[in-house]
Write an enzyme that holds these catalytic residues in place. Sequence first.
Site, mmCIF file in Angstrom:
data_model
loop_
_atom_site.group_PDB
_atom_site.id
_atom_site.type_symbol
_atom_site.label_atom_id
_atom_site.label_comp_id
_atom_site.label_asym_id
_atom_site.label_seq_id
_atom_site.Cartn_x
_atom_site.Cartn_y
_atom_site.Cartn_z
ATOM 1 N N HIS B 81 0.826 -1.162 0.117
ATOM 2 C CA HIS B 81 -0.083 0.036 -0.168
ATOM 3 C C HIS B 81 0.848 1.317 0.276
ATOM 4 O O HIS B 81 1.253 1.885 -0.992
ATOM 5 C CB HIS B 81 -0.812 -0.346 0.947
ATOM 6 C CG HIS B 81 -1.572 1.816 1.413
ATOM 7 N ND1 HIS B 81 -2.657 1.832 0.702
ATOM 8 C CD2 HIS B 81 -1.725 2.613 2.425
ATOM 9 C CE1 HIS B 81 -3.176 3.309 1.484
ATOM 10 N NE2 HIS B 81 -2.512 3.058 2.410
ATOM 11 N N ASP B 110 6.827 22.807 -25.593
ATOM 12 C CA ASP B 110 6.842 21.793 -24.664
ATOM 13 C C ASP B 110 8.142 20.865 -23.478
ATOM 14 O O ASP B 110 8.734 22.840 -23.840
ATOM 15 C CB ASP B 110 7.344 20.493 -26.070
ATOM 16 C CG ASP B 110 6.575 18.845 -25.377
ATOM 17 O OD1 ASP B 110 7.094 18.682 -24.254
ATOM 18 O OD2 ASP B 110 6.113 18.359 -26.061
ATOM 19 N N HIS B 257 13.537 11.124 4.280
ATOM 20 C CA HIS B 257 13.009 12.691 4.872
ATOM 21 C C HIS B 257 12.426 13.376 3.772
ATOM 22 O O HIS B 257 12.341 14.105 3.672
ATOM 23 C CB HIS B 257 13.591 13.186 5.763
ATOM 24 C CG HIS B 257 12.554 14.237 6.493
ATOM 25 N ND1 HIS B 257 11.436 13.462 7.076
ATOM 26 C CD2 HIS B 257 12.442 15.054 6.504
ATOM 27 C CE1 HIS B 257 11.273 14.681 7.886
ATOM 28 N NE2 HIS B 257 11.029 16.006 7.030
ATOM 29 N N GLU B 259 12.710 12.400 1.076
ATOM 30 C CA GLU B 259 11.375 11.892 -0.066
ATOM 31 C C GLU B 259 9.923 12.308 0.650
ATOM 32 O O GLU B 259 8.615 12.642 -0.507
ATOM 33 C CB GLU B 259 11.381 10.680 -0.224
ATOM 34 C CG GLU B 259 10.312 9.975 -0.491
ATOM 35 C CD GLU B 259 10.118 9.744 -1.936
ATOM 36 O OE1 GLU B 259 10.798 9.513 -2.874
ATOM 37 O OE2 GLU B 259 9.189 9.464 -2.726
ATOM 38 N N TYR B 261 9.202 15.735 1.140
ATOM 39 C CA TYR B 261 9.151 16.371 0.835
ATOM 40 C C TYR B 261 8.656 16.556 -0.899
ATOM 41 O O TYR B 261 8.234 17.517 -1.248
ATOM 42 C CB TYR B 261 9.911 17.727 1.538
ATOM 43 C CG TYR B 261 10.089 17.686 2.702
ATOM 44 C CD1 TYR B 261 9.052 18.625 3.665
ATOM 45 C CD2 TYR B 261 10.853 17.490 3.978
ATOM 46 C CE1 TYR B 261 8.864 19.288 4.966
ATOM 47 C CE2 TYR B 261 10.958 16.815 4.959
ATOM 48 C CZ TYR B 261 9.916 17.824 6.161
ATOM 49 O OH TYR B 261 9.570 18.084 6.634
ATOM 50 N N HIS B 306 15.317 12.171 13.429
ATOM 51 C CA HIS B 306 14.072 12.171 13.882
ATOM 52 C C HIS B 306 13.484 11.108 13.540
ATOM 53 O O HIS B 306 12.435 11.029 14.643
ATOM 54 C CB HIS B 306 13.516 13.796 13.631
ATOM 55 C CG HIS B 306 12.838 13.848 12.268
ATOM 56 N ND1 HIS B 306 12.886 14.806 11.775
ATOM 57 C CD2 HIS B 306 12.661 12.708 11.679
ATOM 58 C CE1 HIS B 306 12.407 15.063 10.484
ATOM 59 N NE2 HIS B 306 12.025 13.736 10.752
ATOM 60 N N HIS B 307 13.320 10.366 12.857
ATOM 61 C CA HIS B 307 12.800 8.874 12.873
ATOM 62 C C HIS B 307 13.009 7.827 13.166
ATOM 63 O O HIS B 307 13.089 6.990 13.183
ATOM 64 C CB HIS B 307 12.596 8.534 10.522
ATOM 65 C CG HIS B 307 12.079 9.426 10.413
ATOM 66 N ND1 HIS B 307 10.790 9.976 9.513
ATOM 67 C CD2 HIS B 307 12.861 10.963 9.404
ATOM 68 C CE1 HIS B 307 10.283 10.129 9.082
ATOM 69 N NE2 HIS B 307 11.940 11.062 8.986
ATOM 70 N N LYS B 335 4.401 29.876 5.103
ATOM 71 C CA LYS B 335 3.231 29.347 3.715
ATOM 72 C C LYS B 335 2.088 28.986 4.126
ATOM 73 O O LYS B 335 0.851 29.364 3.616
ATOM 74 C CB LYS B 335 3.789 27.431 3.780
ATOM 75 C CG LYS B 335 5.570 28.077 2.631
ATOM 76 C CD LYS B 335 5.368 26.366 2.304
ATOM 77 C CE LYS B 335 6.210 26.681 1.002
ATOM 78 N NZ LYS B 335 5.758 27.629 0.116
ATOM 79 N N ARG B 454 1.995 0.068 14.960
ATOM 80 C CA ARG B 454 1.550 0.353 13.978
ATOM 81 C C ARG B 454 2.035 -1.234 12.775
ATOM 82 O O ARG B 454 2.612 -2.744 13.574
ATOM 83 C CB ARG B 454 1.976 0.916 12.768
ATOM 84 C CG ARG B 454 3.715 1.009 13.178
ATOM 85 C CD ARG B 454 4.232 2.474 12.226
ATOM 86 N NE ARG B 454 4.326 2.246 11.012
ATOM 87 C CZ ARG B 454 4.777 3.205 10.134
ATOM 88 N NH1 ARG B 454 5.683 3.765 10.965
ATOM 89 N NH2 ARG B 454 4.523 3.744 8.906
#
Lengths: 181, 538
Positions: B81, B110, B257, B259, B261, B306-307, B335, B454
């Site tokens: 998934h 183009d 990380h 990725e 973004y 931080h992961h 933003k 999880r």
Amino acid sequence: MTESVERKNAKLIRILVFVVVGMFGFGYALVPIYDVLCEVTGLNGKVEASAVEDVGYDVDKNREVTVEFMTALNEATPMVFHSEMKKLKVHPGEYYTVNFYAENKTDKVMVARAIPSISPGAAAEFFKKTECFCFSEQTFQAQEGRTMPVRFVVNPDLPEKYKTITLAYTFFDITETSVKK
Amino acid sequence: MSAVVAEHDDHHDHHDHGPAKGLLRWIITTNHKDIGTLYLLFALAMFFVGGAMAMVIRAELFEPGMQFVNPQFFNSMTTMHALVMVFGAVMPAFVGLANWMIPMMIGAPDMALPRMNNMSFWLLVAGVLLLASTLFMEGGAPASGWTLYPPLVLQTGNALPFAIFSVHLLGISSIMGAINIVATIFNMRAPGMTLMKMPMFVWTWLITGFLLIAIMPVFAGAVTMLLTDKFFDTSFFDAAGGGDPVLYQHIFWFFGHPEVYVMILPTFGVASTIIPVFARKPLFGYSSMVYATASIAFLSFIVWAHHMFTVGMPIAGELYFMYATMLIAIPTGVKVFNWTATMWKGSMTFETPMLFSIAFVVLFTMGGFTGLMMSVAPVDFQYHDTYFIVAHFHYTLVPASVFILMAAGYFWLPKWTGHMYDERIGRLHFWLSVVSVNILFFPQHFLGLAGMPRRIPDYAVQFADWNMISSIGGFIFGASQLLFLYVVIKTINGGTGEKVTDEVWEDAAKHSLEWTLPSPPPYHSFTTPPTVIPTEHI
């Protein structure tokens, strides 16, 4: 006009492809960088993979540090592996020898390797081993059991806050890879 | 015999000069609109494939105990998934948007490298098919989670090398797509289209392109190390040979990380494009938006650990990664405030694209806040690998990236097809989605805080109620997306029959160049460069 755009594209692609190749290399460069960082900082409890010189320390009889011994087998390595004691109170600076017992439960020759780890990781650099079965591959004949000593000393420079050090060994069955070599 | 030869000769006078006819057109095309369409349709298909896998997950978790699938297959589902949604749906959808919109937005005929464009699309298809094929292999599809951590991932059956080569193909495809987009933006802009006049979507993709070029090779390297560890006796991550599995986590998250973004920066770009049009105001703080995007991209490279707060790090490392991560909240906050300020006192109307965009601003902010909570290293020990993190990243991906992709679909479908979509069904789709997505993911915060891990197919009974509610939300959300499919098909086939103008949306042409072209735009966008550059968005 078109000509110059094509040339600009070609130049830009060259630079970007160079970056791509460089970053692929950087991924691999992270491997030695990581090892150096772990060695410098003592992260992950990585310890020296070879024996240290026998140094005479001043024994600190007033201080006791508990050293715990843990043994583990990776995945389903068919072995018996334990230490003769679960823990030992030591004086920093004094040398101790603790025996570990490992036995091959198969009917074939087995090559195994014990990987040490020390926690807390920051204490690893103060834990010195002059003799260990983990410094080299161990070959066990079929059903062979063996007692193997570890001789170690805790450097008296170990900061006061560390009261307990855990020494853990995990045995890996590396028969297949070592046969290929 | 001679009759056959004669018939054969007849075909010789047939030569194509425009787009090829029939199916072959889609295989050999080098046109940015055709390839954009291919990317978008492929991403939509993969959105439903990945969604079906999510339905399997939610069905199994509907009640405690084992119901429908075995644990191995359940873990394959969570892994596949994620991989399908990240590499098959969200990333290709944004590449598709980039293909369609960037040449039109910067006044180019183009893309810069049309043939490479074709190749990167078909490599993507090959990569995803290779990945899908692992579902039918002995030992099942990868079941280690999308992060492919060793040593667990090395226990995958026959599927492992196929999954790794699939990652290689997807990586090559992304890199080629990114090089193409960067080259287009640098070299194909119309005269007068300076960098600081580019629409925000173009800016965010320029930065995303650089991110992809920098990180995809690192990921390719990491999975190659897995491959050689498994089959060629290297020991990068094998403790028995002196390696360290934690090294993989560092390399993976150095890629992983930035990725995330890659998936969110183009989202920001589309939101910054849509909100000013429906607020009928220029984008608030254009240049601060550009700098905020660049800051987020830079920071993404220095926060990866931080992961991994719980794998063991010295206190100095925990503190550094904690503070660096918190820093990201600043440009992101810039933003969110800019979007809010853009809407402030605007003459707002609430067509479907705007509804999705407003929901994005609100719900993405919630996802951002839970991210901020987890950046606090000591409390992350409680949240790590629980449903709290699942809730967090789904809030930043589903009601953010996916909602904005829906918004982009509604926003540009009239331009792409020349037909108006059905506004009533669009709004129904929006309201069903926005309500059900919260029923789906909000309870997962509670589950995570209560300690539900999880990637498990079964759970303790105290988690039963919120899981059932979450699953019900999941089924409603999944079913609601079929409305989008219906709207897309209906719009392609004529829509409401209402004739759309070139601008489609009131004064849109003041914001961006694509609205100066006819709807649908000609096969080649700007054969002569535009003379007037819109500056309303600045």
